[in-house]
Scaffold this motif. Structure first.
Motif, PDB file in Angstrom:
ATOM      1  N   LEU A   1     -10.261   1.936   5.252  1.00  0.00           N
ATOM      2  CA  LEU A   1      -9.255   1.733   4.208  1.00  0.00           C
ATOM      3  C   LEU A   1      -8.085   0.932   4.754  1.00  0.00           C
ATOM      4  N   CYS A   2      -7.535   0.073   3.930  1.00  0.00           N
ATOM      5  CA  CYS A   2      -6.331  -0.676   4.309  1.00  0.00           C
ATOM      6  C   CYS A   2      -5.131   0.229   4.080  1.00  0.00           C
ATOM      7  N   LEU A   3      -4.627   0.842   5.147  1.00  0.00           N
ATOM      8  CA  LEU A   3      -3.553   1.822   5.017  1.00  0.00           C
ATOM      9  C   LEU A   3      -2.304   1.443   5.797  1.00  0.00           C
TER      10      LEU A   3
ATOM     11  N   VAL B   1       0.828  -1.204   0.000  1.00  0.00           N
ATOM     12  CA  VAL B   1       0.000   0.000   0.000  1.00  0.00           C
ATOM     13  C   VAL B   1       0.864   1.257   0.000  1.00  0.00           C
ATOM     14  N   GLN B   2       1.894   1.277   0.831  1.00  0.00           N
ATOM     15  CA  GLN B   2       2.753   2.460   0.923  1.00  0.00           C
ATOM     16  C   GLN B   2       3.428   2.747  -0.414  1.00  0.00           C
TER      17      GLN B   2
ATOM     18  N   LEU C   1      -0.700   9.379   1.953  1.00  0.00           N
ATOM     19  CA  LEU C   1      -0.915   8.549   3.139  1.00  0.00           C
ATOM     20  C   LEU C   1      -1.372   9.399   4.317  1.00  0.00           C
TER      21      LEU C   1
ATOM     22  N   HIS D   1      -8.415   5.073   8.362  1.00  0.00           N
ATOM     23  CA  HIS D   1      -7.967   3.715   8.679  1.00  0.00           C
ATOM     24  C   HIS D   1      -9.121   2.753   8.985  1.00  0.00           C
TER      25      HIS D   1
ATOM     26  N   LEU E   1       0.769   4.159  -2.888  1.00  0.00           N
ATOM     27  CA  LEU E   1       0.426   5.554  -2.618  1.00  0.00           C
ATOM     28  C   LEU E   1       1.570   6.488  -2.990  1.00  0.00           C
TER      29      LEU E   1
ATOM     30  N   LEU F   1      -5.064  10.473   4.200  1.00  0.00           N
ATOM     31  CA  LEU F   1      -6.052   9.423   4.465  1.00  0.00           C
ATOM     32  C   LEU F   1      -5.976   8.878   5.886  1.00  0.00           C
ATOM     33  N   ARG F   2      -5.158   9.464   6.717  1.00  0.00           N
ATOM     34  CA  ARG F   2      -4.857   8.861   8.023  1.00  0.00           C
ATOM     35  C   ARG F   2      -6.105   8.634   8.863  1.00  0.00           C
TER      36      ARG F   2
ATOM     37  N   PHE G   1      -8.400  -1.237  -2.082  1.00  0.00           N
ATOM     38  CA  PHE G   1      -7.865  -0.624  -0.877  1.00  0.00           C
ATOM     39  C   PHE G   1      -8.910  -0.624   0.229  1.00  0.00           C
TER      40      PHE G   1
END
Length: 657
Positions: free
Chosen positions: A389-391, A360-361, A379, A386, A364, A382-383, A418
């Motif tokens: 979303l799969c972050l 994911v990282q 990232l 969580h 993004l 979108l914090r 995601f």
């Protein structure tokens, strides 16, 4: 508390579900002796039944009468929308009260503190902790032989206000972080006194909560459990769905004698739609379980719709789900919301391109570069999402089941995801339920297309193409072009993109793409196929606007530029292969070559026309110079042809002569 009237009826796990996690918690707690680590953190996204698990464990411990003591020490259930439970103001005094009940020896010491200083109930949480819990335990003397009690704290992420302003919802995530971390610090202080207490904490995996649990001070005293990875969620949901649909079916009065509802196919479709998401399953069940509507029709409408209908927005069960989503998004500062929406649009666009298993990282980071954002900005934007979303930076993107929505390519297209559940992206694109958070997916397609074209415009023959975003641009720009203009067509933006395309050295770009031998970032290995399968004209001109641009000179130039650049790339690479024995073609090269030859064969069966084609002449020249490598290339092309069931043997045999 777990048995508070405010929580009635309390959420509980359906019988026979969530057994793996409940057993895991019971094994960790250990009853009399207590666990090796005094804190367990169970985390999961929104809707995976954390509160039901906390309620089930509370009930299980409360019903144990064979131990000679009450194992359930205390419980506290935070709740975002309750003024009394979205603040820590009553946290310590509620815990202290329950401990005094479950441990009778504590009661006189707690009572003495309150009688001596009634204002203790209005003092800081830290003072309350010391006076109402720590000091009463100390007054008992040696507690080593005392049975261990479990304190359950559910919904830590639902604590969003300071105790001074418990009725004012804080709009900023930073304020919520501070109060949630304060609760964690209080629990850490309690466990540091080595009292006969264990703590079960359940919450969403908010990044600040996760960081605190992973900190040096916490990591040695916390056992972390990812609920998302424990047990068979799909099997649990299926058990629940079958039981509830059977119950509802038994109450249908106009059901025909030979009618088998719900039926196996419908159950499997419903279970598949939930994706193991218990909140979604229970929401649907509550929605169809309406005495004034036909549950069969209501369930059919939900399972055969790709977006929430306006009626669902007024359905009490679904309105609660959508309000949950709105609450999560409102925790983002207003000034940051446009950026949050932009990144959501980008990841929805990219889900059709990134390959499964990409971190994911890393994904993004690619989107940040293509959309012109600073590194890491996506990232961070979108914090607060969580819960939906799969972050996790090291998590990988998973593959969704095939979509049934024709707008998404129809059945058979499985997109990367995601999102934890499809109901969230459906919510985002439905203005009547998402309100101010409505997103427009095509903006993401067009933004990423612009980024790809800007990237391609910088590529020259001596350019390095090692960076992820450059490689993705080379591989995926034709797909972004196709999707960008399917809906919400903007003519000025389209013409601007056509002009940009004409300024790019596409021949060099195709050569770079065909020569790439590293691990792919995208799902599609065969990007030239679209040019040949649909025709260069269809690839450039949106199908819905073919008549408008049929005679547009600029568009026709772009069509010729695309086709001639692709064929020039084949000719140059085949010429290079005659001299460079180290050059290795990749699957994109063979797949594109396959469709190039197929189109030529379909246009003409005459060998004189084949001989006039530059790609055919280059192939024959390669065959004369490098026969062994040429035979291997032809085998690869035949292999691709068999995979796609395309018969091009006549032209291959002619070239092979």
């Amino acid at each position: 508390m777990h048995d508070s009237d405010e929580r009635y009826p309390p959420p509980m796990c359906h019988p026979g579900t969530r057994e793996a996690i409940v057993a895991r918690i019971a094994d960790w707690y250990g009853y009399q002796t207590g666990p090796g680590k005094p804190i367990m953190w169970v985390h999961a996204p929104a809707g995976y039944g954390k509160t039901a698990i906390a309620g089930t464990v509370s009930k299980m411990l409360e019903e144990r009468t064979d131990l000679g003591f009450k194992p359930l020490g205390a419980t506290f259930f935070f709740w975002r929308t309750s003024p009394d439970r979205n603040s820590p103001a009553a946290f310590i005094i509620t815990i202290a009260y329950q401990l005094a009940i479950s441990i009778p020896d504590l009661r006189p010491h707690v009572e003495r503190v309150v009688e001596t200083d009634p204002m203790i109930l209005r003092k800081t949480l830290e003072v309350q902790l010391a006076k109402l819990i720590v000091e009463p335990f100390s007054a008992l003397g040696n507690t080593e032989g005392m049975p261990n009690r479990l304190v359950i704290v559910d919904g830590l992420d639902e604590c969003i206000n300071s105790e001074q302003e418990s009725r004012v919802v804080k709009p900023y995530a930073e304020d919520q972080e501070q109060v949630q971390l304060r609760i964690l610090n209080l629990i850490y202080t309690l466990q540091s006194h080595h009292l006969p207490l264990s703590f079960l904490i359940l919450s969403r995996p908010e990044p600040w909560i996760k960081r605190r649990f992973e900190s040096t001070s916490f990591k040695d005293v916390v056992e972390v459990v990812d609920l998302y990875a424990v047990g068979d969620h799909l099997n649990d949901v299926e058990r629940y769905v079958r039981a509830e649909l059977s119950r509802i079916a038994a109450c249908i009065e106009d059901k025909q004698e030979d009618e088998e509802w719900p039926g196996e196919d419908l159950v499997r479709t419903f279970v598949g739609r939930t994706d193991g998401h218990m909140l979604y399953a229970s929401t649907v069940i509550r929605h169809i379980d309406d005495p004034y509507s036909d549950p069969r029709q209501r369930l059919y409408d939900i399972l055969h719709s790709s977006k929430p209908s306006p009626d669902l927005g007024h359905s009490a069960p679904f309105s609660s789900l959508y309000e949950l989503y709105r609450q999560i998004m409102r925790s983002c500062p207003e000034s940051h919301r446009p950026l949050m929406t932009e990144v959501l649009e980008d990841i929805h666009a990219a889900r059709k391109t990134f390959k499964a298993g990409l971190e994911v990282q890393r994904a993004l980071a690619i989107l940040d570069r293509l959309s012109g954002r600073l590194p890491g900005q996506g990232l961070r934007a979108l914090r607060v999402l969580h819960p939906v979303l799969c972050l996790d930076p090291h998590a990988v993107i998973r593959l969704d089941p095939p979509s049934q929505d024709p707008a998404e390519g129809g059945a058979g297209q499985g997109w990367l995801n995601f999102f934890y559940h499809s109901s969230f992206p459906e919510f985002l694109q439905s203005p009547h339920v998402s309100l101010e958070f409505t997103t427009k997916w095509r903006r993401g397609d067009r933004r990423l297309l612009r980024g790809c074209l800007d990237c391609l415009s910088t590529i020259a023959s001596n350019s390095e193409v090692e960076e992820d975003y450059v490689r993705l641009a080379l591989e995926e720009w034709p797909w972004f072009w196709r999707w960008a203009w399917e809906k919400d067509f903007v003519e000025t933006e389209y013409i601007s993109s056509v002009k940009k395309l004409l300024s790019i050295d596409l021949t060099t770009c195709f050569i770079k793409a065909f020569s790439s031998v590293g691990n792919r970032l995208s799902r599609f290995s065969y990007f030239p196929i679209e040019i040949y399968r649909s025709g260069a004209h269809s690839c450039i001109v949106p199908l819905s606007y073919t008549q408008i641009f049929e005679s547009e000179r600029l568009v026709q130039e772009a069509v010729v530029h695309l086709r001639s650049s692709l064929e020039a790339a084949y000719v140059l690479l085949l010429s290079q292969a005659c001299q460079d024995l180290t050059w290795v073609w990749n699957v994109k090269f063979t797949a594109g070559l396959l469709y190039s030859l197929e189109e030529l064969q379909n246009c003409s069966k005459e060998t004189k026309d084949w001989d006039a084609n530059e790609v055919v002449r280059a192939l024959k020249g390669f065959g004369r110079e490098q026969r062994e490598r040429f035979d291997r290339l032809m085998q690869d092309v035949r292999g691709e042809g068999k995979w796609y069931h395309i018969g091009i043997e006549p032209i291959l045999m002619y070239i092979h002569q």
